[in-house]
Design an enzyme around this catalytic site. Structure first.
Site, mmCIF file in Angstrom:
data_model
loop_
_atom_site.group_PDB
_atom_site.id
_atom_site.type_symbol
_atom_site.label_atom_id
_atom_site.label_comp_id
_atom_site.label_asym_id
_atom_site.label_seq_id
_atom_site.Cartn_x
_atom_site.Cartn_y
_atom_site.Cartn_z
ATOM 1 N N HIS A 36 57.151 -27.763 65.774
ATOM 2 C CA HIS A 36 57.781 -27.902 67.095
ATOM 3 C C HIS A 36 58.723 -29.106 67.141
ATOM 4 C CE1 HIS A 36 54.910 -25.064 68.800
ATOM 5 N NE2 HIS A 36 53.915 -25.769 68.303
HETATM 6 C C1 BDR Z 1 54.126 -29.826 71.565
HETATM 7 O O1 BDR Z 1 52.760 -30.125 71.899
HETATM 8 C C2 BDR Z 1 52.222 -31.045 71.007
HETATM 9 O O2 BDR Z 1 50.915 -30.701 70.665
HETATM 10 C C3 BDR Z 1 53.141 -31.090 69.822
HETATM 11 O O3 BDR Z 1 53.168 -32.377 69.238
HETATM 12 C C4 BDR Z 1 54.485 -30.729 70.410
HETATM 13 O O4 BDR Z 1 55.161 -31.865 70.890
HETATM 14 C C5 BDR Z 1 54.204 -28.339 71.276
HETATM 15 O O5 BDR Z 1 53.858 -27.616 72.412
#
Ligand code: BDR
Ligand code: CA
Length: 315
Positions: A240
């Protein structure tokens, strides 16, 4: 090559740590500082992890400012489910030697951005609490940010923490509301694209061929995230946060659409849901560009190449 100067606001977090490493491994980027926030983990762990990852990569000179310990209205959501209790999976980095800067992240951000208006870009890869507070505290802050790239939201995709909402926005939807309506030029990187950037065991094995503290850290940090992603029926774990950096290092891989995006801050089932008005039926002016397509395989390959280079450099 002139590099883009950035500050990353982060809640490390496995994929946050990979983002820090990718920034350090990318000649197109000059990483000037990290600011930390609660999110995946508490502010204590987030700050410790930020410092430790910088030290791992030989970048202890990069300053870290510690930020908000609670969302604006919502309770703390930090849990060990995806990122592990410390936030960096099964890795066991030593306690950092450095300490965070004395100023709070909010004051640090205001000071740094106002010192050079329009020069620095901001990358937000955790809940948006620090940014919202900086916007409210200093009315000139929003105008001083050159560009803000946010990992957050789910537009046509379902959520990853509720059926509708993505984690970073869900943790502090009120902060997201302030940031979205701040007038800062924004690029949003939602789950719609990050779910197409999937790291799998074969990729980790490819990296592990290089014996280095970096490749070992990545394998250990990612192991449980990968395992739970497979249990959830995904082909691997999504990168992500690292994908935000594609806006600098590989912008051609992303398709951006300019439109009005908002977030539900009511307390019903869709709290934290982000929604976009692609048809402009409501006649509301666009407030950001949203990434709706990505050539995910190519991004993963670029990420691996950069991590191989960094692994060879840090032995
Ligand atoms: C986001 O949520 C967090 O757990 C990850 O680091 C990322 O920023 C993804 O939904
Ligand atoms: Ca994050």
């Amino acid at each position: 090559m002139t590099s883009t100067r950035i500050i990353i606001d982060t809640d490390p977090g496995v994929d946050d740590a990979l983002t820090i490493l990718l920034a350090l491994a990318s000649p197109e980027i000059e990483l000037e500082a990290l600011t930390t926030t609660q999110g995946n983990v508490t502010i204590e762990n987030a700050t410790r992890n930020a410092l430790s990852v910088l030290e791992l990569a030989g970048a202890a000179n990069i300053p870290v400012a510690r930020g908000s310990s609670l969302p604006l209205v919502q309770p703390l959501r930090a849990s060990g489910l995806v990122h592990g209790i410390t936030g960096l999976g099964r890795s066991n980095l030593p306690e950092p030697k450095n300490k965070p800067l004395a100023p709070h992240a909010i004051d640090f951000l205001i000071e740094r951005f106002l010192a050079e208006p329009g020069e620095l870009s901001l990358f937000a890869i955790g809940p948006l609490t620090n940014l919202a507070l900086a916007i409210r505290k200093e009315p000139r802050f929003a105008k001083s940010v050159r560009e803000l790239v946010i990992m957050g939201g789910a537009i046509r995709e379902g959520g990853n923490v509720t059926p509708l909402a993505e984690f970073n926005i869900y943790v502090d939807p009120h902060a997201a509301h302030i940031v979205f309506h701040s007038g800062i030029p924004i690029i949003l990187i939602p789950l719609d694209v990050t779910h197409k950037c999937i790291l799998n065991q074969a990729h980790i094995d490819r990296l592990a061929r290089i014996e280095s503290p970096i490749s070992r850290f990545i394998a250990d940090a990612v192991a449980d995230y990968l395992k739970i992603s497979l249990e959830w029926g995904q082909a691997g774990c999504a990168l992500h946060d690292p994908l935000t950096l594609a806006t600098i290092i590989a912008p051609d891989l992303l398709t951006l659409r300019e439109c009005a995006v908002d977030v539900d801050i009511s307390t019903g089932v869709s709290m934290g849901k982000t929604f976009a008005d692609f048809t402009n039926r409501a006649g509301i002016s666009a407030n950001m560009k949203v990434a709706m397509e990505v050539r995910g395989g190519e991004f993963i390959d670029l990420f691996l190449q950069r991590m191989e280079n960094l692994s060879r450099a840090v032995v």
